[in-house]
Design a protein around this motif. Sequence first.
Motif, mmCIF file in Angstrom:
data_model
loop_
_atom_site.group_PDB
_atom_site.id
_atom_site.type_symbol
_atom_site.label_atom_id
_atom_site.label_comp_id
_atom_site.label_asym_id
_atom_site.label_seq_id
_atom_site.Cartn_x
_atom_site.Cartn_y
_atom_site.Cartn_z
ATOM 1 N N GLN A 199 3.867 -1.907 6.610
ATOM 2 C CA GLN A 199 3.831 -1.045 7.785
ATOM 3 C C GLN A 199 4.881 0.066 7.668
ATOM 4 N N LYS A 200 6.074 -0.290 7.226
ATOM 5 C CA LYS A 200 7.138 0.694 7.041
ATOM 6 C C LYS A 200 6.738 1.724 5.983
ATOM 7 N N CYS A 201 6.128 1.259 4.917
ATOM 8 C CA CYS A 201 5.658 2.171 3.870
ATOM 9 C C CYS A 201 4.672 3.180 4.450
ATOM 10 N N ARG A 202 3.727 2.702 5.260
ATOM 11 C CA ARG A 202 2.741 3.599 5.855
ATOM 12 C C ARG A 202 3.400 4.583 6.821
ATOM 13 N N GLU A 203 4.399 4.124 7.562
ATOM 14 C CA GLU A 203 5.137 5.032 8.450
ATOM 15 C C GLU A 203 5.795 6.165 7.659
ATOM 16 N N LEU A 204 6.165 5.851 6.430
ATOM 17 C CA LEU A 204 6.836 6.825 5.568
ATOM 18 C C LEU A 204 5.845 7.658 4.750
ATOM 19 N N GLY A 205 4.549 7.426 4.957
ATOM 20 C CA GLY A 205 3.533 8.225 4.277
ATOM 21 C C GLY A 205 2.983 7.624 3.001
ATOM 22 N N TYR A 206 3.300 6.377 2.726
ATOM 23 C CA TYR A 206 2.803 5.697 1.534
ATOM 24 C C TYR A 206 1.741 4.689 1.966
ATOM 25 N N GLU A 207 0.509 4.879 1.514
ATOM 26 C CA GLU A 207 -0.596 4.011 1.912
ATOM 27 C C GLU A 207 -0.533 2.690 1.142
ATOM 28 N N VAL A 208 0.339 1.809 1.585
ATOM 29 C CA VAL A 208 0.522 0.495 0.971
ATOM 30 C C VAL A 208 0.075 -0.549 1.983
#
Length: 93
Positions: free
Chosen positions: A39-48
């Motif tokens: 979720q944190k990765c996605r918040e940062l723009g990384y589709e993980v």
Amino acid sequence: MEITEMLDELKQKALRDPVLRAELLQTRKAAQPLSAFCQKCRELGYEVYDMDLITAGEEFYATMRRSTNGGGENSPMLEGEDDFYELFFAGLE
């Protein structure tokens, strides 16, 4: 961008930014740490996503096993080589 590339890029950013590093490390304390991290990765723009991260490690390890000793059951078991999530945090700690 592949998951390995995203994780490498994110790790490099976290090593330069102590606030980001702390935020990522904090996800490990969540009830569902892998989900919190993704979720944190996605918040940062990384589709993980959880399953993408898990299967990427397994696919990488399967490819590595096939390339050694004919890929049979005699291929060496390398502990942790299939866990990109743990390898990411090992590089941050």
